[in-house]
Write a protein that holds these residues in place. Structure first.
Motif, PDB file in Angstrom:
ATOM      1  N   LEU B 398      26.462  13.407  16.888  1.00 40.22           N
ATOM      2  CA  LEU B 398      26.845  13.589  18.082  1.00 40.22           C
ATOM      3  C   LEU B 398      26.842  15.493  18.338  1.00 40.22           C
ATOM      4  N   SER B 399      27.543  15.845  17.229  1.00 37.13           N
ATOM      5  CA  SER B 399      27.540  17.222  17.364  1.00 37.13           C
ATOM      6  C   SER B 399      26.083  17.781  17.130  1.00 37.13           C
ATOM      7  N   THR B 400      25.311  17.457  16.639  1.00 35.65           N
ATOM      8  CA  THR B 400      24.026  18.019  16.525  1.00 35.65           C
ATOM      9  C   THR B 400      23.510  17.956  18.175  1.00 35.65           C
ATOM     10  N   GLU B 401      23.732  16.867  18.506  1.00 28.68           N
ATOM     11  CA  GLU B 401      23.119  16.550  19.837  1.00 28.68           C
ATOM     12  C   GLU B 401      23.673  17.541  21.043  1.00 28.68           C
ATOM     13  N   LEU B 402      25.049  18.024  20.531  1.00 31.60           N
ATOM     14  CA  LEU B 402      25.712  18.850  21.614  1.00 31.60           C
ATOM     15  C   LEU B 402      25.473  20.101  21.098  1.00 31.60           C
ATOM     16  N   GLY B 403      24.896  20.357  20.213  1.00 28.22           N
ATOM     17  CA  GLY B 403      24.805  21.768  19.800  1.00 28.22           C
ATOM     18  C   GLY B 403      26.160  22.617  19.407  1.00 28.22           C
ATOM     19  N   LYS B 404      27.116  21.606  18.922  1.00 29.47           N
ATOM     20  CA  LYS B 404      28.374  22.046  18.554  1.00 29.47           C
ATOM     21  C   LYS B 404      28.510  21.771  17.159  1.00 29.47           C
ATOM     22  N   GLU B 405      29.364  22.615  16.406  1.00 30.92           N
ATOM     23  CA  GLU B 405      29.676  22.610  15.115  1.00 30.92           C
ATOM     24  C   GLU B 405      31.018  22.162  14.741  1.00 30.92           C
ATOM     25  N   VAL B 406      30.981  20.980  13.918  1.00 29.70           N
ATOM     26  CA  VAL B 406      32.305  20.075  13.855  1.00 29.70           C
ATOM     27  C   VAL B 406      32.618  19.749  12.419  1.00 29.70           C
ATOM     28  N   ASN B 407      33.628  20.016  11.940  1.00 32.68           N
ATOM     29  CA  ASN B 407      34.139  19.474  10.898  1.00 32.68           C
ATOM     30  C   ASN B 407      35.222  18.267  10.614  1.00 32.68           C
ATOM     31  N   PHE B 408      34.669  17.413  10.287  1.00 31.71           N
ATOM     32  CA  PHE B 408      35.513  16.238  10.601  1.00 31.71           C
ATOM     33  C   PHE B 408      36.159  15.716   9.031  1.00 31.71           C
ATOM     34  N   THR B 409      37.405  15.572   9.436  1.00 30.18           N
ATOM     35  CA  THR B 409      38.235  15.225   8.129  1.00 30.18           C
ATOM     36  C   THR B 409      39.108  13.893   8.575  1.00 30.18           C
ATOM     37  N   ALA B 454      33.802  29.465  14.400  1.00 27.98           N
ATOM     38  CA  ALA B 454      32.734  28.943  15.194  1.00 27.98           C
ATOM     39  C   ALA B 454      32.755  27.276  15.004  1.00 27.98           C
ATOM     40  N   GLU B 455      33.181  26.726  13.896  1.00 34.14           N
ATOM     41  CA  GLU B 455      33.235  25.404  13.374  1.00 34.14           C
ATOM     42  C   GLU B 455      34.523  24.931  14.069  1.00 34.14           C
ATOM     43  N   GLY B 456      34.252  23.951  15.028  1.00 35.31           N
ATOM     44  CA  GLY B 456      35.805  23.282  15.424  1.00 35.31           C
ATOM     45  C   GLY B 456      35.887  22.072  14.092  1.00 35.31           C
ATOM     46  N   THR B 457      37.333  21.654  14.335  1.00 31.96           N
ATOM     47  CA  THR B 457      37.687  20.520  13.503  1.00 31.96           C
ATOM     48  C   THR B 457      38.318  19.365  14.239  1.00 31.96           C
ATOM     49  N   ILE B 458      37.743  18.327  13.733  1.00 30.71           N
ATOM     50  CA  ILE B 458      38.470  17.037  14.350  1.00 30.71           C
ATOM     51  C   ILE B 458      39.067  16.243  13.217  1.00 30.71           C
ATOM     52  N   ARG B 459      40.235  15.842  13.169  1.00 32.16           N
ATOM     53  CA  ARG B 459      40.889  15.038  12.190  1.00 32.16           C
ATOM     54  C   ARG B 459      41.423  13.812  12.849  1.00 32.16           C
ATOM     55  N   LEU B 460      40.950  12.764  11.953  1.00 33.83           N
ATOM     56  CA  LEU B 460      41.596  11.212  12.193  1.00 33.83           C
ATOM     57  C   LEU B 460      42.367  10.758  11.236  1.00 33.83           C
ATOM     58  N   THR B 461      43.629  10.573  11.682  1.00 36.96           N
ATOM     59  CA  THR B 461      44.517  10.430  10.625  1.00 36.96           C
ATOM     60  C   THR B 461      45.259   9.022  11.038  1.00 36.96           C
ATOM     61  N   ALA B 462      45.766   8.447   9.815  1.00 36.05           N
ATOM     62  CA  ALA B 462      46.499   7.071  10.160  1.00 36.05           C
ATOM     63  C   ALA B 462      47.821   7.015   9.293  1.00 36.05           C
ATOM     64  N   GLU B 463      48.559   6.419   9.818  1.00 35.00           N
ATOM     65  CA  GLU B 463      50.047   6.580   9.016  1.00 35.00           C
ATOM     66  C   GLU B 463      50.989   5.290   9.529  1.00 35.00           C
ATOM     67  N   ILE B 471      47.870   6.094  14.774  1.00 37.93           N
ATOM     68  CA  ILE B 471      46.370   6.589  14.315  1.00 37.93           C
ATOM     69  C   ILE B 471      46.031   7.837  15.408  1.00 37.93           C
ATOM     70  N   SER B 472      45.843   8.892  14.939  1.00 39.08           N
ATOM     71  CA  SER B 472      45.499   9.960  15.989  1.00 39.08           C
ATOM     72  C   SER B 472      44.249  10.721  15.623  1.00 39.08           C
ATOM     73  N   VAL B 473      43.678  11.032  16.832  1.00 38.19           N
ATOM     74  CA  VAL B 473      42.532  11.834  16.763  1.00 38.19           C
ATOM     75  C   VAL B 473      42.885  13.286  17.278  1.00 38.19           C
ATOM     76  N   SER B 474      42.791  14.400  16.307  1.00 40.53           N
ATOM     77  CA  SER B 474      43.290  15.713  17.278  1.00 40.53           C
ATOM     78  C   SER B 474      42.171  16.712  16.718  1.00 40.53           C
ATOM     79  N   ASP B 475      41.886  17.537  17.666  1.00 45.55           N
ATOM     80  CA  ASP B 475      40.993  18.500  17.656  1.00 45.55           C
ATOM     81  C   ASP B 475      41.495  20.222  18.032  1.00 45.55           C
ATOM     82  N   ASP B 476      40.860  21.103  17.428  1.00 43.32           N
ATOM     83  CA  ASP B 476      41.397  22.238  17.628  1.00 43.32           C
ATOM     84  C   ASP B 476      40.609  23.017  19.037  1.00 43.32           C
ATOM     85  N   GLY B 477      40.270  22.066  19.850  1.00 41.48           N
ATOM     86  CA  GLY B 477      39.169  22.712  20.868  1.00 41.48           C
ATOM     87  C   GLY B 477      40.110  23.330  21.967  1.00 41.48           C
TER      88      GLY B 477
END
Lengths: 121, 711
Positions: B398-409, B454-463, B471-477
């Motif tokens: 998805l990030s390639t398709e949308l031209g965004k830089e995303v770091n997924f953790t 430039a690189e955004g971060t998306i975090r997927l966490t479970a606890e 379960i949360s999905v958080s981004d720094d957008g």
């Protein structure tokens, strides 16, 4: 009912840290700034545990422990001393006075919790 | 900055000014020990508290100075003018460090080093630092051996002295702490308890043998006893480590007792001459106490068991897990469900019969059923990591398709959830992650302009959180744009233009059907199906969705899911002879509601619960049930989202193990009921969907109010 702990230290930051850490664990904390203050506050309410510093103005920790042990209501209450010195003699004096356990400063919140759990269950 | 740190800083500044006073006094009277002590104490507190509140630099720096003053205290060093000015300089440096932590100008590291080494030069042959940071009875976590954990079995003999209680020690928490270290079996010896007239009620007469199998080292065990070392005899013996596979047979009882010194060799041989059960004979002959023999038996049993297990493990490593078709598991859980139902019937019957034999059996069955239930449910639990993995690919594409830089953790992969929940979780999560990439993370240029990497971060966490998994999905957008949401909602007619809404309520609007704020419709999201799909599928299995967002900083969407779906604990209630179940995890308390209470509120559905006003929903009216209501009704107060809502029922029967059965095809879409369960006597009870009921009655209330205005 949550257990009540009396925290005695002349340093506000230590009191705050003890208070903050224990409250997060669900304990109720009463603060006192020295031995005399502690005795006046403890008179009003029963506590399940006492955590006290040793070096304090007015009435030091050793005297506080002795005073508490002499009172039948606190004869078996767990008392933890905060020893600034890691020196054995201070620790021995505290033990002699009737302290249940000790923590050497500086300590981390986890260490405090572990000691409290060990003595309070 | 958190509060304790702030307090520390204020206190440190106070101490420093006191310290300066003391230093100047000392300059005038270099021999005054009281003043030296004062300085030492101040430094000590700054150091000690510094380490506790994370001011490690200050702690290390002050440590050296403290050591020097300790030497002066002991008369090993003398005070001179140089020392005093050096100490004053160090005070300034500590102040600089304190201010630096507040975000001001960085303290000069070179200067710190210079002062520090000047002090160090004063210390003759530096004493070992490690010895200074002495132990405190609790070893610090995180330093545990990284090697593979090996289990070992220890025999611990804990013989407290009579005066154990005198210093406030309670041995029970100690035994519990041992239990927490591994598998412990504890045998209590009462042989020393004297006759009643000789007993000193303040003395400890009991002692314990503990057989502990643990992967911790014996130091960890010693640690438990550190506070009672001086008031008891503690003996810790390693009786089995993991290397003893060859000799599967563990020692005989007699040998163990002899080993421990409880009996002598001649006692043993003497007894062995007659052939009966050795333990029995020892007790009969009075050579060993029953509790001693029992303790030895426990030791024998535990070690034998352990060795047997090890042998089994070495024979077939592959036998540790088997693959089972999931439908087999499902049918197992179904059967367990049936069993729970039958067991409930049995309990009910036995309660009516008043037959002790039957009650005995029934209670045994109840215990076994509960255990079987937990086991069966446990089998269905899967680590959520199994679905996390596939999102990595999704994010990359998805990030390639949308031209965004995303770091997924990701984190919390090991969090376990019911398989059914996990299966249903895939699509909502895909949707959330898509949203984050498409709407949340800005383009690299926009990010740079906003001063973000430039690189955004998306975090997927479970606890885990109680009976739920978060379960949360958080981004720094970019975060949610409340204005855009508002205007969009007005445009869609969801709210009126002058509606005053909190930020949280505005966020929740994006969960309503047909809502999309994306400026252009991209290939990825904004195709009309929005967050409402996520919400409805999460709610379909009893979960909730929460949104938190800060403009310019990012968005976090949290899904709160129940651990399991098949069997829950419920609160059984009745309304005019009909049974209903309210999920127990939502219930806060039950209160009574009398006609008089009702009069006080002038017909409005509000109850007073300890000075708090709680709105309630009369279920009899909500479900249009007939029958006369009792003069005193019960209000079950529950937590719906963050609010408290009461549900009025006739009677609260009690806690009920609820096996959830789905409603049939035709009834599946009935709102307000999430399923049904069969009770002990065969009657059906409906399980209430309290979220839905609340929403419905809010909706009714709102439309009635609206109608009232028009009239």
């Amino acid at each position: 009912m949550s257990k009540k702990i009396l925290a005695v230290d002349d340093s506000a930051s230590i009191r705050q840290m003890v208070c903050f850490t224990l409250q997060k664990e669900g304990y109720e904390v009463i603060e006192a700034s020295d031995g005399r203050d502690a005795l006046s506050k403890i008179g009003a309410s029963a506590v399940n545990m006492v955590i006290t510093d040793l070096h304090m103005p007015n009435m030091n920790g050793i005297e506080l422990i002795q005073a508490l042990r002499a009172n039948p209501s606190f004869k078996f209450t767990p008392i933890v001393m905060l020893t600034t010195e890691s020196h054995q003699d201070k620790k021995d004096m505290g033990k002699q006075a009737g302290a249940t356990g000790w923590i050497v400063k500086p300590f981390k919140p986890e260490q405090l919790i572990a000691v409290v759990k060990r003595l309070l269950g | 900055m958190d509060a304790p740190k702030q307090v520390y800083r204020e206190e440190a500044f106070e101490l420093l000014s006191d310290l300066e006073d003391a230093l100047i006094e000392l300059e005038q009277q270099p021999g005054d020990l009281d003043t030296v002590n004062r300085i030492f104490r101040a430094m000590h507190t700054i150091k000690g508290s510094g380490a506790m509140f994370g001011f490690d630099e200050i702690a290390t720096f002050t440590h050296t100075i403290e050591t020097v003053y300790d030497l002066i205290r002991e008369g090993k060093l003398s005070v001179d003018e140089d020392l005093i000015s050096l100490t004053l300089r160090s005070c300034d440096q500590i102040k600089a460090m304190l201010s630096a932590s507040e975000g001001e100008v960085q303290a000069d590291d070179a200067l710190t080093l210079e002062i520090s080494s000047a002090f160090k030069r004063l210390i003759p042959a530096e004493p070992d630092d490690a010895a200074q940071n002495a132990r405190c009875g609790i070893s610090e976590g995180g330093e545990e051996d990284i090697d593979e954990k090996v289990e070992a079995t220890f025999r611990i003999r804990f013989r407290p002295h009579r005066e154990l209680f005198q210093n406030g020690t309670n041995p029970v928490p100690l035994l519990n702490e041992l239990r927490s270290l591994g598998h412990a079996r504890i045998i209590c010896h009462l042989k020393d308890i004297p006759d009643l007239h000789e007993i000193d009620p303040e003395a400890c007469y009991t002692s314990w043998d503990i057989i502990l199998t643990t992967d911790k080292e014996d130091n960890a065990i010693r640690d438990v006893f550190i506070f009672v070392e001086h008031v008891s005899d503690i003996e810790i013996t390693l009786i089995d480590d993991s290397n003893g596979i060859e000799e599967e047979e563990y020692k005989k009882i007699g040998e163990i007792l002899f080993d421990r010194g409880d009996i002598s060799l001649s006692d043993l041989e003497n007894i062995l001459g007659r052939q009966k059960k050795i333990g029995e004979m020892l007790v009969e002959s009075g050579k060993a106490r029953r509790s001693e023999v029992k303790s030895a038996l426990v030791e024998q049993e535990q070690v034998r068991e352990l060795r047997k297990k090890r042998v089994a493990a070495s024979v077939g490593e592959g036998a540790s897990s088997i693959r089972v078709a999931s439908h087999k598991l499902d049918s197992l859980v179904n059967l367990v469900g049936e069993l729970v139902t039958v067991q409930a019937r049995l309990s009910q019957l036995s309660a009516q019969r008043n037959d002790t034999d039957l009650t005995l059996v029934s209670e045994e069955v109840e215990r076994l059923t509960a255990e079987l239930r937990d086991n069966a449910m446990g089998m269905r639990m899967l680590p959520i990591g199994t679905i996390f993995a596939k999102f990595k690919r999704l994010v990359r594409d998805l990030s390639t398709e949308l031209g965004k830089e995303v770091n997924f953790t990701t984190s919390g992969e090991e969090t376990e959830l019911d398989k059914t929940v996990i299966d249903k979780l895939g699509d909502p999560l895909v949707h959330l992650i898509r949203n984050s990439i498409d709407h949340g993370i800005e383009s690299p240029d926009a990010r740079k302009a906003a001063g973000k990497p430039a690189e955004g971060t998306i975090r997927l966490t479970a606890e885990h959180s109680g009976a739920h998994v978060l379960i949360s999905v958080s981004d720094d957008g970019a975060g949610l744009d409340t204005e855009a949401i508002r205007s969009r909602a007005i445009e869609k007619g969801l709210i009126s233009p002058d509606a005053a809404m909190s930020e949280k309520d505005l966020f929740e609007l994006i969960l309503t059907p047909g809502f999309s704020t994306a400026k252009s419709i991209s290939k990825v999201s904004g195709r009309g199906v929005g967050m409402d799909v996520v919400t409805s599928s999460i709610e379909s299995f009893g979960g909730t969705v929460e949104i938190a967002s800060v403009r310019g900083r990012g968005t976090t969407i949290t899904l709160k899911l129940p651990l399991t779906l098949a069997i829950i604990d419920g609160l059984l209630v009745t309304i005019s002879d009909e049974f209903f179940v309210i999920p127990l995890n939502a219930v806060v308390e039950c209160i009574e509601l009398s006609d008089e209470d009702r009069r006080h509120t002038h017909g409005r559905n509000l109850a007073r619960v300890r000075e708090e006003i709680v709105p309630y929903i009369p279920l009899r009216e909500a479900f249009a049930l007939g029958g006369g209501k009792p003069s005193i009704e019960q209000v079950v107060v529950t937590e719906v989202g963050e609010r408290r809502i009461g549900f009025v029922v006739d009677k609260v029967v009690g806690q009920h193990q609820t096996v959830i059965k789905n409603m049939g095809k035709f009834l599946r879409h009935v709102d307000g009921v999430s399923g049904a369960t069969i009770m002990g006597d065969g009657t059906v009870a409906l399980i209430l969907d309290i979220n839905k009921i609340t929403q419905q009655s809010e909706y009714m209330e709102a439309s009635m109010n609206a109608a009232g205005h028009h009239a």
